[in-house]
Write a protein that holds these residues in place. Sequence first.
Motif, mmCIF file in Angstrom:
data_model
loop_
_atom_site.group_PDB
_atom_site.id
_atom_site.type_symbol
_atom_site.label_atom_id
_atom_site.label_comp_id
_atom_site.label_asym_id
_atom_site.label_seq_id
_atom_site.Cartn_x
_atom_site.Cartn_y
_atom_site.Cartn_z
ATOM 1 N N TYR A 87 0.809 -1.207 0.000
ATOM 2 C CA TYR A 87 0.000 0.000 0.000
ATOM 3 C C TYR A 87 0.851 1.269 0.000
ATOM 4 N N TYR A 88 2.136 1.094 0.149
ATOM 5 C CA TYR A 88 3.017 2.247 0.201
ATOM 6 C C TYR A 88 4.278 1.970 -0.607
ATOM 7 N N SER A 89 4.804 3.010 -1.209
ATOM 8 C CA SER A 89 6.047 2.867 -1.960
ATOM 9 C C SER A 89 7.264 3.223 -1.131
ATOM 10 N N THR A 90 7.013 3.743 0.095
ATOM 11 C CA THR A 90 8.123 4.069 0.987
ATOM 12 C C THR A 90 8.351 2.933 1.967
ATOM 13 N N TYR A 91 9.583 2.806 2.423
ATOM 14 C CA TYR A 91 9.918 1.690 3.298
ATOM 15 C C TYR A 91 9.610 2.034 4.751
ATOM 16 N N HIS A 92 9.631 0.984 5.574
ATOM 17 C CA HIS A 92 9.319 1.129 6.987
ATOM 18 C C HIS A 92 10.014 0.019 7.744
ATOM 19 N N ARG A 93 10.330 0.249 9.009
ATOM 20 C CA ARG A 93 11.022 -0.766 9.816
ATOM 21 C C ARG A 93 10.069 -1.695 10.545
#
Length: 125
Positions: free
Chosen positions: A101-107
Motif C-alpha cells: 500500500y506504500y512505496s516508501t519503506y518502513h522498519r
Amino acid sequence: QVQLVESGGGLVQAGGSLRLSCQASERTFTNYAMGWFRQPPGKEREFVAAISWSGSGTDYTDSVKGRFTISRDNAKKTVYLQMNTLKPGDTAVYYCAARTYYSTYHRGADQYDYWGQGTQVTVSS
C-alpha cells in the motif's frame, strides 16, 4: 495476492558472503517498498533492511550497516540482500516482505502485507 519466493540461504563460515533473492509474482512489484527481516533462534523477528519502490532509498539496522546491501531489479521483480563479512550472530531465518500500500519503506513488520516462506542462513564460527 502477492507471492514471494526467497532463495540463496545456506551454511557459511564466519567472514563469508551470501546473496539472498526474493522474487515476486506480481508485475505491480514496481510499486512496492520491500523489506528483509530475520528471526534468530529463540528470538523475535527483527528488521534488517528495506528499500523504496525505485531503489533510491534504503534503510538498514545498525548491526548490518556496511556489511549488507539491499537492492532491487524491478524488471525481474526481484529484491536482493547481499550479505558480506557474515558473523555467527547473523544466523537466522531470513524473510522478505512487501509493503503493497506504500512505496516508501518502513522498519515495522506490521507495515508489510505479504511475506515469503523464509530461508535459513547459518554462519559457523
